[in-house]
Write a protein that holds these residues in place. Structure first.
Motif, short mmCIF file in Angstrom:
data_model
loop_
_atom_site.label_atom_id
_atom_site.label_comp_id
_atom_site.label_asym_id
_atom_site.label_seq_id
_atom_site.Cartn_x
_atom_site.Cartn_y
_atom_site.Cartn_z
N GLY A 16 -3.41 3.75 -12.72
CA GLY A 16 -4.19 4.35 -13.80
C GLY A 16 -4.90 5.61 -13.34
N THR A 17 -5.43 6.34 -14.30
CA THR A 17 -6.10 7.60 -14.00
C THR A 17 -7.60 7.38 -13.85
N LEU A 18 -8.23 8.32 -13.20
CA LEU A 18 -9.68 8.34 -13.07
C LEU A 18 -10.19 9.65 -13.65
N GLN A 19 -10.99 9.60 -14.70
CA GLN A 19 -11.63 10.80 -15.24
C GLN A 19 -13.06 10.82 -14.72
N ILE A 20 -13.32 11.77 -13.84
CA ILE A 20 -14.56 11.80 -13.08
C ILE A 20 -15.42 12.98 -13.50
N LYS A 21 -16.68 12.70 -13.79
CA LYS A 21 -17.63 13.77 -14.10
C LYS A 21 -18.08 14.41 -12.80
N PHE A 22 -17.92 15.71 -12.69
CA PHE A 22 -18.25 16.50 -11.49
C PHE A 22 -19.73 16.87 -11.56
N CYS A 23 -20.55 16.27 -10.69
CA CYS A 23 -22.00 16.45 -10.73
C CYS A 23 -22.44 17.28 -9.52
N ASP A 24 -22.60 18.59 -9.72
CA ASP A 24 -22.98 19.46 -8.62
C ASP A 24 -24.33 20.12 -8.83
N THR A 25 -25.09 19.65 -9.82
CA THR A 25 -26.44 20.17 -10.04
C THR A 25 -27.45 19.06 -9.80
N PHE A 26 -28.67 19.45 -9.49
CA PHE A 26 -29.72 18.48 -9.23
C PHE A 26 -29.91 17.54 -10.41
N LEU A 27 -29.97 18.08 -11.62
CA LEU A 27 -30.22 17.26 -12.80
C LEU A 27 -29.08 16.28 -13.08
N SER A 28 -27.84 16.73 -12.93
CA SER A 28 -26.71 15.82 -13.19
C SER A 28 -26.68 14.70 -12.14
N ARG A 38 -22.93 0.39 -19.09
CA ARG A 38 -21.67 0.01 -18.44
C ARG A 38 -20.91 1.27 -18.04
N ILE A 39 -19.82 1.05 -17.32
CA ILE A 39 -18.88 2.12 -16.98
C ILE A 39 -17.48 1.55 -17.18
N SER A 40 -16.58 2.35 -17.74
CA SER A 40 -15.22 1.87 -17.94
C SER A 40 -14.43 2.00 -16.63
N ARG A 41 -13.29 1.32 -16.57
CA ARG A 41 -12.45 1.33 -15.37
C ARG A 41 -11.89 2.72 -15.07
N GLU A 42 -11.82 3.59 -16.07
CA GLU A 42 -11.23 4.92 -15.90
C GLU A 42 -12.26 6.01 -15.65
N GLN A 43 -13.55 5.69 -15.71
CA GLN A 43 -14.59 6.70 -15.60
C GLN A 43 -15.31 6.62 -14.25
N GLY A 44 -16.03 7.69 -13.94
CA GLY A 44 -16.85 7.71 -12.75
C GLY A 44 -17.58 9.04 -12.61
N LEU A 45 -18.32 9.13 -11.53
CA LEU A 45 -19.06 10.35 -11.20
C LEU A 45 -18.70 10.76 -9.79
N LEU A 46 -18.72 12.07 -9.55
CA LEU A 46 -18.60 12.61 -8.20
C LEU A 46 -19.85 13.43 -7.94
N LEU A 47 -20.69 12.94 -7.04
CA LEU A 47 -21.90 13.65 -6.64
C LEU A 47 -21.52 14.58 -5.50
N VAL A 48 -21.82 15.86 -5.66
CA VAL A 48 -21.37 16.88 -4.71
C VAL A 48 -22.55 17.40 -3.91
N TYR A 100 -19.27 14.21 -0.44
CA TYR A 100 -19.03 13.74 -1.80
C TYR A 100 -19.29 12.24 -1.89
N VAL A 101 -19.87 11.83 -3.02
CA VAL A 101 -20.08 10.41 -3.29
C VAL A 101 -19.39 10.10 -4.62
N LEU A 102 -18.36 9.29 -4.55
CA LEU A 102 -17.62 8.88 -5.74
C LEU A 102 -18.17 7.54 -6.22
N GLU A 103 -18.60 7.49 -7.46
CA GLU A 103 -19.13 6.26 -8.06
C GLU A 103 -18.18 5.85 -9.18
N VAL A 104 -17.53 4.69 -9.01
CA VAL A 104 -16.55 4.22 -9.99
C VAL A 104 -16.73 2.73 -10.26
N HIS A 105 -15.96 2.23 -11.22
CA HIS A 105 -15.98 0.82 -11.59
C HIS A 105 -15.69 -0.03 -10.35
#
Length: 123
Positions: A16-28, A38-48, A100-105
């Motif tokens: 399956g695919t991973l659609q990751i929100k790219f978080c490279d700002t302090f606020l994000s 909750r978080i879906s199996r296909e979603q996540g965040l990447l803290l940069v 990088y910190v990847l946060e996923v299901h």
């Protein structure tokens, strides 16, 4: 407008695919997944981060009401650590410096192993 990327594991196949929100700002990064239900199996965040660091790549799970798979990735795009982070825990640190910190299901924890090479792709 949020930026989204996909992540390819060059060392193993990911189901399956991973659609990751790219978080490279302090606020994000501050917002992260706190106060979400909750978080879906296909979603996540990447803290940069700005560079490889154990301290700067640490995370907390305060105000996060669900467990997460956390994958730390260094500047060379290598997975250097991973953990199942439990909700409401104060802090998690990578054993090795990471940028990088990847946060996923939590079900995605097995998609990455220490030593894997990953690639980020624009969606």
């Amino acid at each position: 407008m949020p930026k989204f990327i996909s992540i390819e594991n060059k060392s193993r196949r990911i189901d399956g695919t991973l659609q990751i929100k790219f978080c490279d700002t302090f606020l994000s990064q501050l917002r992260g997944l706190t106060f979400r239900s909750r978080i879906s199996r296909e979603q996540g965040l990447l803290l940069v981060g700005k560079g490889d660091s154990r301290l700067d790549s640490s995370i907390h799970m305060l105000f996060v009401s669900f467990n997460l798979a956390i994958v730390w990735i260094n500047s060379e795009m290598k997975v250097v650590d991973k953990v199942l982070a439990r909700s409401w825990r104060p802090a998690y640190f990578s054993k090795q410096p990471a940028r990088y910190v990847l946060e996923v299901h939590p079900e995605r924890l097995g998609d990455f192993e220490i030593g894997d090479t990953v690639q980020f792709k624009n969606v």
